[in-house]
Design an enzyme around this catalytic site. Structure first.
Site, PDB file in Angstrom:
ATOM      1  N   ASP A  80      -9.022   5.079  22.259  1.00 25.17           N
ATOM      2  CA  ASP A  80      -9.411   5.896  21.129  1.00 25.17           C
ATOM      3  C   ASP A  80      -9.257   7.356  21.542  1.00 25.17           C
ATOM      4  O   ASP A  80      -9.732   7.760  22.608  1.00 25.17           O
ATOM      5  CB  ASP A  80     -10.868   5.598  20.756  1.00 25.17           C
ATOM      6  N   HIS A  93      -3.420  18.082   9.543  1.00 20.85           N
ATOM      7  CA  HIS A  93      -2.944  16.703   9.650  1.00 20.85           C
ATOM      8  C   HIS A  93      -1.530  16.570  10.214  1.00 20.85           C
ATOM      9  O   HIS A  93      -1.250  15.606  10.945  1.00 20.85           O
ATOM     10  CB  HIS A  93      -3.054  16.002   8.294  1.00 20.85           C
ATOM     11  N   ASP A  97      -0.696  14.084  13.220  1.00 17.30           N
ATOM     12  CA  ASP A  97       0.355  13.065  13.199  1.00 17.30           C
ATOM     13  C   ASP A  97       1.246  13.161  14.428  1.00 17.30           C
ATOM     14  O   ASP A  97       1.695  12.136  14.969  1.00 17.30           O
ATOM     15  CB  ASP A  97       1.204  13.203  11.935  1.00 17.30           C
ATOM     16  N   GLU A 124      -7.304   6.487  14.859  1.00 18.83           N
ATOM     17  CA  GLU A 124      -6.839   6.982  16.156  1.00 18.83           C
ATOM     18  C   GLU A 124      -7.021   5.960  17.269  1.00 18.83           C
ATOM     19  O   GLU A 124      -6.983   6.287  18.451  1.00 18.83           O
ATOM     20  CB  GLU A 124      -7.555   8.283  16.524  1.00 18.83           C
TER      21      GLU A 124
END
Length: 230
Positions: A80, A93, A97, A124
């Protein structure tokens, strides 16, 4: 479905019948190719191209069954990205990405080298199923942890005023535990959250480290501890 394929599919049967075998074959091949493309899309995560949660679960179980029959090692590595929501909020964002795609490249290379598969577990979170033993899986997890730090990205964690390196927490479990498949998945998830310091009541504030599940009452944080633990 592409515009051309939609046109082909909408052609009346009488036209196709009159067009002759060659055109009929071309139309059939186009439709088969489109069906294959749509099926592949349904099996993979749209951003990263990795196996999605459901597909990974099914294919990893098949790999585990194979290793159980042959006596080969099997391990999960789950990770994570720490403070990823904050990174998204702070950088945007598109930047988030790019992190996910960089993570994808790292995991795809590891899966290729170790006869395994990589998946996006959700958000994630990512997961690897590998034909390696516990020791090798722990080494791989530590390598991933270091490679994420090496991206040289920064985030400001909650309740902090200064930026810190973007990191990841990882959990490891192997078939050495002799658990059934579903319990292996549960175990690696528990190891991941132990690495993040999210086990209730233990007072640990973790992240940026690797934890390995050895038994129901034994999840070990691997040494050395990282220098930065927000």
């Amino acid at each position: 479905m592409t515009k051309d394929n939609q046109i082909l599919q909408d052609l009346p049967f009488s036209y196709l019948e009159a067009a002759g075998p060659k055109v009929q074959k071309e139309v059939h091949e186009e439709m088969i190719a489109e069906q294959r493309r749509l099926r592949e899309q349904s099996l993979k995560d749209s951003l990263t191209g990795l196996l999605n949660h459901g597909t990974f679960f099914m294919e990893a179980e098949q790999l585990w069954q194979e290793t159980s029959r042959t006596g080969s090692p099997f391990s999960f590595v789950m990770l994570d990205i720490d403070w990823f929501k904050q990174y998204n909020d702070q950088k945007g964002h598109p930047a988030g990405d790019k992190v996910l795609l960089a993570m994808t490249s790292i995991l795809q290379e590891i899966a290729r080298k170790n006869t395994g598969m990589a998946g996006r577990w959700g958000g994630e979170e990512f997961i690897l199923a590998l034909k390696v033993n516990e020791e090798t899986a722990c080494q791989i997890a530590e390598k991933i942890r270091q490679e994420i730090i090496a991206l040289n990205l920064n985030v400001i964690p909650p309740s902090h005023s200064d930026s810190a390196p973007l990191t990841a927490s990882l959990g490891v479990i192997s078939s050495k535990t002799q658990l059934p498949f579903e319990k292996l998945v549960e175990g690696v998830d528990r190891a991941l959250y132990r690495a993040k310091g999210d086990r209730r009541g233990d007072g640990v504030n973790g992240r940026n480290r690797v934890a390995v599940y050895r038994a129901s009452d034994q999840i070990e944080i691997l040494k050395p501890e990282p220098d930065y633990v927000p």
